[in-house]
Design a protein around this motif. Structure first.
Motif, PDB file in Angstrom:
ATOM      1  N   GLU A   8       0.805  -1.221   0.000  1.00 24.62           N
ATOM      2  CA  GLU A   8       0.000   0.000   0.000  1.00 24.62           C
ATOM      3  C   GLU A   8       0.835   1.267   0.000  1.00 24.62           C
ATOM      4  OE1 GLU A   8      -4.058  -1.668   2.191  1.00 24.62           O
ATOM      5  OE2 GLU A   8      -2.590  -0.539   3.370  1.00 24.62           O
ATOM      6  N   GLU A   9       2.045   1.199   0.551  1.00 20.30           N
ATOM      7  CA  GLU A   9       2.863   2.406   0.682  1.00 20.30           C
ATOM      8  C   GLU A   9       3.899   2.566  -0.423  1.00 20.30           C
ATOM      9  OE1 GLU A   9       4.490   2.886   4.568  1.00 20.30           O
ATOM     10  OE2 GLU A   9       2.587   2.390   5.564  1.00 20.30           O
ATOM     11  N   ARG A  10       4.169   1.499  -1.176  1.00 20.22           N
ATOM     12  CA  ARG A  10       5.123   1.661  -2.277  1.00 20.22           C
ATOM     13  C   ARG A  10       4.530   2.572  -3.337  1.00 20.22           C
ATOM     14  NH1 ARG A  10       6.364   1.570  -6.998  1.00 20.22           N
ATOM     15  NH2 ARG A  10       4.194   1.119  -7.482  1.00 20.22           N
ATOM     16  N   GLU A 188       5.945  17.037  -3.633  1.00 16.92           N
ATOM     17  CA  GLU A 188       4.669  16.392  -3.369  1.00 16.92           C
ATOM     18  C   GLU A 188       4.314  15.469  -4.527  1.00 16.92           C
ATOM     19  OE1 GLU A 188       0.000  17.610  -2.378  1.00 16.92           O
ATOM     20  OE2 GLU A 188       1.589  19.132  -2.352  1.00 16.92           O
ATOM     21  N   LEU A 189       3.871  14.273  -4.205  1.00 10.11           N
ATOM     22  CA  LEU A 189       3.415  13.339  -5.232  1.00 10.11           C
ATOM     23  C   LEU A 189       1.927  13.516  -5.471  1.00 10.11           C
ATOM     24  CD1 LEU A 189       5.136   9.967  -4.229  1.00 10.11           C
ATOM     25  CD2 LEU A 189       5.830  11.547  -6.042  1.00 10.11           C
ATOM     26  N   TYR A 190       1.508  13.215  -6.689  1.00 13.34           N
ATOM     27  CA  TYR A 190       0.074  13.147  -6.939  1.00 13.34           C
ATOM     28  C   TYR A 190      -0.508  12.006  -6.109  1.00 13.34           C
ATOM     29  CZ  TYR A 190       0.742  16.142 -11.035  1.00 13.34           C
ATOM     30  OH  TYR A 190       1.044  17.186 -11.867  1.00 13.34           O
ATOM     31  N   PRO A 191      -1.790  12.102  -5.759  1.00 14.61           N
ATOM     32  CA  PRO A 191      -2.414  10.970  -5.058  1.00 14.61           C
ATOM     33  C   PRO A 191      -2.301   9.702  -5.902  1.00 14.61           C
ATOM     34  CG  PRO A 191      -3.854  12.904  -5.057  1.00 14.61           C
ATOM     35  CD  PRO A 191      -2.732  13.209  -5.999  1.00 14.61           C
ATOM     36  N   ARG A 192      -2.283   8.570  -5.210  1.00 15.65           N
ATOM     37  CA  ARG A 192      -2.219   7.291  -5.930  1.00 15.65           C
ATOM     38  C   ARG A 192      -3.460   7.154  -6.815  1.00 15.65           C
ATOM     39  NH1 ARG A 192       0.164   2.292  -5.103  1.00 15.65           N
ATOM     40  NH2 ARG A 192       0.775   2.713  -2.956  1.00 15.65           N
ATOM     41  N   ARG A 193      -3.240   6.820  -8.067  1.00 10.57           N
ATOM     42  CA  ARG A 193      -4.367   6.643  -8.987  1.00 10.57           C
ATOM     43  C   ARG A 193      -5.002   5.275  -8.772  1.00 10.57           C
ATOM     44  NH1 ARG A 193      -2.182   8.046 -14.781  1.00 10.57           N
ATOM     45  NH2 ARG A 193      -4.365   7.651 -15.305  1.00 10.57           N
ATOM     46  N   PRO A 194      -6.313   5.162  -9.026  1.00 12.90           N
ATOM     47  CA  PRO A 194      -7.014   3.901  -8.753  1.00 12.90           C
ATOM     48  C   PRO A 194      -6.461   2.749  -9.579  1.00 12.90           C
ATOM     49  CG  PRO A 194      -8.575   5.695  -9.112  1.00 12.90           C
ATOM     50  CD  PRO A 194      -7.233   6.211  -9.502  1.00 12.90           C
ATOM     51  N   ARG A 195      -6.528   1.567  -9.012  1.00  6.50           N
ATOM     52  CA  ARG A 195      -6.145   0.346  -9.714  1.00  6.50           C
ATOM     53  C   ARG A 195      -7.420  -0.430 -10.076  1.00  6.50           C
ATOM     54  NH1 ARG A 195      -1.797   2.927  -8.974  1.00  6.50           N
ATOM     55  NH2 ARG A 195       0.197   1.845  -8.697  1.00  6.50           N
ATOM     56  N   ARG A 196      -7.371  -1.114 -11.196  1.00 10.04           N
ATOM     57  CA  ARG A 196      -8.469  -1.985 -11.591  1.00 10.04           C
ATOM     58  C   ARG A 196      -8.372  -3.274 -10.788  1.00 10.04           C
ATOM     59  NH1 ARG A 196      -7.078  -3.158 -17.234  1.00 10.04           N
ATOM     60  NH2 ARG A 196      -9.134  -4.134 -17.430  1.00 10.04           N
ATOM     61  N   GLU A 199     -12.957  -7.509 -10.122  1.00 10.86           N
ATOM     62  CA  GLU A 199     -14.178  -7.473 -10.932  1.00 10.86           C
ATOM     63  C   GLU A 199     -13.910  -7.015 -12.361  1.00 10.86           C
ATOM     64  OE1 GLU A 199     -16.917  -8.736 -10.093  1.00 10.86           O
ATOM     65  OE2 GLU A 199     -16.548  -9.046  -7.944  1.00 10.86           O
ATOM     66  N   GLU A 200     -12.864  -6.213 -12.539  1.00 10.52           N
ATOM     67  CA  GLU A 200     -12.584  -5.648 -13.869  1.00 10.52           C
ATOM     68  C   GLU A 200     -11.594  -6.462 -14.691  1.00 10.52           C
ATOM     69  OE1 GLU A 200     -12.505  -1.132 -14.129  1.00 10.52           O
ATOM     70  OE2 GLU A 200     -11.913  -1.476 -12.036  1.00 10.52           O
ATOM     71  N   ILE A 201     -10.714  -7.199 -14.028  1.00 14.37           N
ATOM     72  CA  ILE A 201      -9.629  -7.815 -14.802  1.00 14.37           C
ATOM     73  C   ILE A 201      -9.657  -9.343 -14.824  1.00 14.37           C
ATOM     74  CG2 ILE A 201      -8.129  -5.843 -14.346  1.00 14.37           C
ATOM     75  CD1 ILE A 201      -6.552  -7.580 -12.361  1.00 14.37           C
ATOM     76  N   VAL A 202     -10.529  -9.954 -14.030  1.00 15.27           N
ATOM     77  CA  VAL A 202     -10.539 -11.417 -13.947  1.00 15.27           C
ATOM     78  C   VAL A 202     -11.721 -11.987 -14.732  1.00 15.27           C
ATOM     79  CG1 VAL A 202     -10.705 -13.424 -12.417  1.00 15.27           C
ATOM     80  CG2 VAL A 202      -9.395 -11.415 -11.703  1.00 15.27           C
ATOM     81  N   ARG A 203     -11.425 -12.978 -15.545  1.00 12.20           N
ATOM     82  CA  ARG A 203     -12.475 -13.692 -16.299  1.00 12.20           C
ATOM     83  C   ARG A 203     -12.418 -15.169 -15.919  1.00 12.20           C
ATOM     84  NH1 ARG A 203     -12.735 -16.277 -21.530  1.00 12.20           N
ATOM     85  NH2 ARG A 203     -10.563 -15.686 -21.918  1.00 12.20           N
ATOM     86  N   GLU A 204     -13.459 -15.643 -15.293  1.00 11.75           N
ATOM     87  CA  GLU A 204     -13.516 -17.052 -14.902  1.00 11.75           C
ATOM     88  C   GLU A 204     -13.955 -17.901 -16.075  1.00 11.75           C
ATOM     89  OE1 GLU A 204     -15.827 -19.969 -11.707  1.00 11.75           O
ATOM     90  OE2 GLU A 204     -15.946 -17.800 -11.487  1.00 11.75           O
TER      91      GLU A 204
END
Length: 205
Positions: A8-10, A188-196, A199-204
């Motif tokens: 989470e912090e990297r 200052e860094l930009y806020p962390r951008r959202p990750r997919r 639900e978005e990247i896995v296909r069963e």
């Protein structure tokens, strides 16, 4: 640092504090932890160039689209993949022979399988090198964070130019570079951008 906190912090740090060095001991600890990552047949088809000197940094800077972090970070790693790391010249095969009590059939079988999988085409050899070094690269960045060291991976670089500048033969390929150091707290860094997520990247199937 707790593993979840490491993830989470990297962050990919754009600004490094020029006044803070990454000691040789710290870097050794980072690498020795990172290499616990898996590789095909445990072949570890990689090597690392540790760029610290002013002269070497200038060379790498000019081959990295002049990204300032190359000069600002106390050390940048050039991660190199060995495209023929599956062949019998790899010393890991000797280690495997010892691990399996001198059973040559086990090692010869593994060598034959590795050759069949990775030696057919130039594309196969490149995929072998890059996929394994990619595992190491991620491991290095998270190991670095465990030791309180920040990082930034770079692929916007002159891969072939770096290979030639640092005297690597054609059996080797530059996969990426990673700047290591400590965040410049005046920036200052930009806020962390959202990750997919799942639900978005896995296909069963």
């Amino acid at each position: 640092m707790d593993l979840r906190n490491v993830y989470e912090e990297r962050r990919s740090i754009n600004f490094f504090d020029r006044s803070k060095e990454v000691s040789k001991e710290t870097l050794k600890n980072i690498i020795d932890l990172a290499v616990l990552v898996p590789s095909a047949f445990n072949l570890q088809p990689w090597e690392i160039i540790e760029v610290r000197s002013k002269e070497a940094k200038e060379k790498l800077f000019n081959l990295s689209n002049k990204q300032p972090k190359v000069l600002e970070a106390p050390v940048t790693l050039v991660l190199v993949g060995q495209k023929n790391g599956y062949d019998k010249s790899n010393p890991v095969w000797e280690e495997m022979l010892n691990t399996f009590g001198g059973d040559k059939k086990v090692v010869e079988g593994a060598q034959a399988m590795a050759s069949a999988l990775y030696s057919n085409t130039d594309a196969d050899k490149l995929k072998f090198a890059e996929s394994n070094v990619g595992l190491l690269a991620a491991s290095i960045m998270y190991a670095a964070k465990h030791y309180g060291v920040d990082s930034h991976p770079m692929s916007g670089i002159d891969f072939e130019g770096i290979r030639k500048e640092f005297n690597l033969d054609e059996s080797k390929t530059v996969v990426m570079t990673i700047a290591l150091g400590y965040f410049d707290e005046t920036k200052e860094l930009y806020p962390r951008r959202p990750r997919r997520g799942y639900e978005e990247i896995v296909r069963e199937v």
